[in-house]
Motif scaffolding. Structure first.
Motif, PDB file in Angstrom:
ATOM      1  N   UNK A  49       0.825  -1.203   0.000  1.00 13.31           N
ATOM      2  CA  UNK A  49       0.000   0.000   0.000  1.00 13.31           C
ATOM      3  C   UNK A  49       0.858   1.250   0.000  1.00 13.31           C
ATOM      4  N   UNK A  50       0.343   2.296  -0.579  1.00 13.99           N
ATOM      5  CA  UNK A  50       0.986   3.614  -0.517  1.00 13.99           C
ATOM      6  C   UNK A  50      -0.122   4.620  -0.207  1.00 13.99           C
ATOM      7  N   UNK A  51       0.061   5.394   0.827  1.00 16.35           N
ATOM      8  CA  UNK A  51      -0.957   6.370   1.207  1.00 16.35           C
ATOM      9  C   UNK A  51      -0.562   7.720   0.615  1.00 16.35           C
ATOM     10  N   UNK A  52      -1.416   8.249  -0.256  1.00 15.10           N
ATOM     11  CA  UNK A  52      -1.117   9.525  -0.913  1.00 15.10           C
ATOM     12  C   UNK A  52      -1.825  10.633  -0.144  1.00 15.10           C
ATOM     13  N   UNK A  53      -1.026  11.462   0.500  1.00 16.43           N
ATOM     14  CA  UNK A  53      -1.624  12.596   1.202  1.00 16.43           C
ATOM     15  C   UNK A  53      -1.214  13.882   0.494  1.00 16.43           C
ATOM     16  N   UNK A  54      -1.845  14.971   0.886  1.00 12.89           N
ATOM     17  CA  UNK A  54      -1.489  16.258   0.302  1.00 12.89           C
ATOM     18  C   UNK A  54      -1.155  17.228   1.424  1.00 12.89           C
ATOM     19  N   UNK A  55      -0.521  18.333   1.045  1.00  9.86           N
ATOM     20  CA  UNK A  55      -0.284  19.374   2.036  1.00  9.86           C
ATOM     21  C   UNK A  55      -1.579  20.126   2.305  1.00  9.86           C
ATOM     22  N   UNK A  56      -2.587  19.883   1.468  1.00  4.78           N
ATOM     23  CA  UNK A  56      -3.872  20.588   1.583  1.00  4.78           C
ATOM     24  C   UNK A  56      -4.862  19.890   0.650  1.00  4.78           C
ATOM     25  N   UNK A  57      -6.089  20.347   0.677  1.00  5.26           N
ATOM     26  CA  UNK A  57      -7.046  19.861  -0.323  1.00  5.26           C
ATOM     27  C   UNK A  57      -6.746  20.561  -1.662  1.00  5.26           C
ATOM     28  N   UNK A  58      -7.047  19.884  -2.756  1.00  4.04           N
ATOM     29  CA  UNK A  58      -6.905  20.515  -4.074  1.00  4.04           C
ATOM     30  C   UNK A  58      -5.488  20.648  -4.593  1.00  4.04           C
ATOM     31  N   UNK A  59      -4.534  19.915  -4.015  1.00  2.00           N
ATOM     32  CA  UNK A  59      -3.141  20.047  -4.476  1.00  2.00           C
ATOM     33  C   UNK A  59      -2.795  19.100  -5.628  1.00  2.00           C
ATOM     34  N   UNK A  97       1.934  14.871  -1.725  1.00  2.35           N
ATOM     35  CA  UNK A  97       1.775  15.728  -2.914  1.00  2.35           C
ATOM     36  C   UNK A  97       1.723  17.180  -2.424  1.00  2.35           C
ATOM     37  N   UNK A  98       2.538  18.024  -3.072  1.00  3.57           N
ATOM     38  CA  UNK A  98       2.656  19.416  -2.626  1.00  3.57           C
ATOM     39  C   UNK A  98       2.507  20.370  -3.805  1.00  3.57           C
ATOM     40  N   UNK A  99       2.131  21.588  -3.486  1.00  2.00           N
ATOM     41  CA  UNK A  99       2.058  22.649  -4.504  1.00  2.00           C
ATOM     42  C   UNK A  99       3.458  23.150  -4.830  1.00  2.00           C
ATOM     43  N   UNK A 100       3.617  23.760  -5.993  1.00  4.88           N
ATOM     44  CA  UNK A 100       4.944  24.285  -6.313  1.00  4.88           C
ATOM     45  C   UNK A 100       5.268  25.630  -5.640  1.00  4.88           C
ATOM     46  N   UNK A 101       4.236  26.429  -5.328  1.00  4.07           N
ATOM     47  CA  UNK A 101       4.453  27.859  -5.076  1.00  4.07           C
ATOM     48  C   UNK A 101       4.848  28.262  -3.668  1.00  4.07           C
ATOM     49  N   UNK A 102       4.906  29.563  -3.477  1.00  4.08           N
ATOM     50  CA  UNK A 102       5.286  30.147  -2.192  1.00  4.08           C
ATOM     51  C   UNK A 102       4.368  29.612  -1.092  1.00  4.08           C
ATOM     52  N   UNK A 103       4.947  29.203   0.034  1.00  2.00           N
ATOM     53  CA  UNK A 103       4.163  28.649   1.149  1.00  2.00           C
ATOM     54  C   UNK A 103       4.280  27.149   1.245  1.00  2.00           C
ATOM     55  N   UNK A 104       4.768  26.533   0.176  1.00  2.94           N
ATOM     56  CA  UNK A 104       4.784  25.066   0.164  1.00  2.94           C
ATOM     57  C   UNK A 104       5.884  24.487   1.037  1.00  2.94           C
ATOM     58  N   UNK A 105       6.931  25.239   1.297  1.00  2.00           N
ATOM     59  CA  UNK A 105       7.999  24.706   2.171  1.00  2.00           C
ATOM     60  C   UNK A 105       7.395  24.409   3.537  1.00  2.00           C
TER      61      UNK A 105
END
Ligand SMILES: Nc1ncnc2c1ncn2[C@@H]1O[C@H](COP(=O)(O)OP(=O)(O)OP(=O)(O)O)[C@@H](O)[C@H]1O
Ligand SMILES: [Mg+2]
Length: 237
Positions: free
Chosen positions: A4-14, A146-154
């Motif tokens: 299994x691999x659990x795919x999470x995001x840094x937020x919804x809609x990423x 999964x993360x966004x590319x932009x400012x704030x993603x760090x």
């Protein structure tokens, strides 16, 4: 039994669904039996009197999975709210063991099951205590962020990785999704290296913005080919 691999995001809609569907498609294209699984969907859509998960529908388009939407998404609520509240206003309670059973049914028939959370790791499923992180632990699945590319993603990405690690979840890698080379700012160009340096977790790939891809319209364009080329997916298997 599948890995299994659990795919999470840094937020919804990423872009969790885009990455999950794309990766499952790549694994299947390379001869593995792979399924994608959305344990809980809120914000389900109504079609012909039935409540459906758009995410699960997208997986079927991206991969040609031989499963019904219900098998890929056992629990779906109409209100676009956190799962605990969406369940409460729908007069239901989410049963994590039922989610685990649905997961194990897919795991028994596949080499890989990609599990897509809802929102990020701290999203609650039951009252104020059982979260997506607890579900990843219950299923004993390592994490892909999964993360966004932009400012704030760090900040969001490092927080997600550290929280996972503190919760005893192994983090396998990070994917940056939706990168636009032609418009990339200094932040977007330097974020991957900074995130890798701060977390020690590899960035497995940077998925470009693909105008022909749409989860809502069930359009995958050349997503599978792009993920195959841009993501070091072999690290996950
Ligand atoms: N690489 C991409 N190129 C173009 N559009 C994208 C890309 N990634 C995501 N999108 C679009 O961005 C939106 C959000 O993506 P997606 O549904 O995959 O996010 P999510 O993290 O799964 O959201 P949720 O938390 O609601 O499950 C969708 O409209 C999707 O089609
Ligand atoms: Mg999704």
């Amino acid at each position: 039994m599948a890995k299994g691999i659990f795919v999470t995001g840094t937020d919804t809609g990423v872009g969790k669904t885009v990455v999950t569907g794309g990766l499952a498609g790549v694994l299947r294209k390379n001869g593995f039996k792979a399924a994608a699984f959305k344990p809980v969907q809120s914000g389900g859509i109504e079609r012909e009197g039935e409540l459906l998960s758009e995410d699960a529908q997208f997986y079927r388009v991206a991969t040609g999975l031989p499963y019904s939407i219900r098998e890929l998404n056992p629990c779906c609520f109409k209100p676009p709210l956190s799962p605990n509240v969406a369940a409460r206003v729908s007069g239901q309670v989410i049963d994590p063991l039922a989610l685990a059973e649905a997961y194990y049914r897919l795991a028994a028939e596949n080499d890989f099951v990609l599990v897509e959370g809802a929102g990020g790791l701290c999203v609650p499923l039951v009252d104020y205590h059982f979260t997506m992180a607890d579900l990843a632990r219950l299923l004993n699945t390592p994490l892909l962020v999964v993360a966004r590319p932009g400012l704030g993603t760090i900040n969001h990405t490092v927080l997600t990785v550290k929280y996972a690690q503190q919760s005893g979840i192994k983090v396998k890698g990070i994917i940056i999704n939706g990168y636009r080379e032609d418009q990339a700012t200094m932040a977007e160009r330097t974020n991957p290296e900074v995130i890798e340096g701060m977390t020690g977790i590899p960035i497995l790939g940077i998925v470009p913005y693909l105008p022909e891809v749409s989860v809502e319209s069930g359009r995958t364009g050349n997503l599978v080919e792009v993920i195959d080329e841009k993501v070091d997916w072999r690290v996950l298997i």
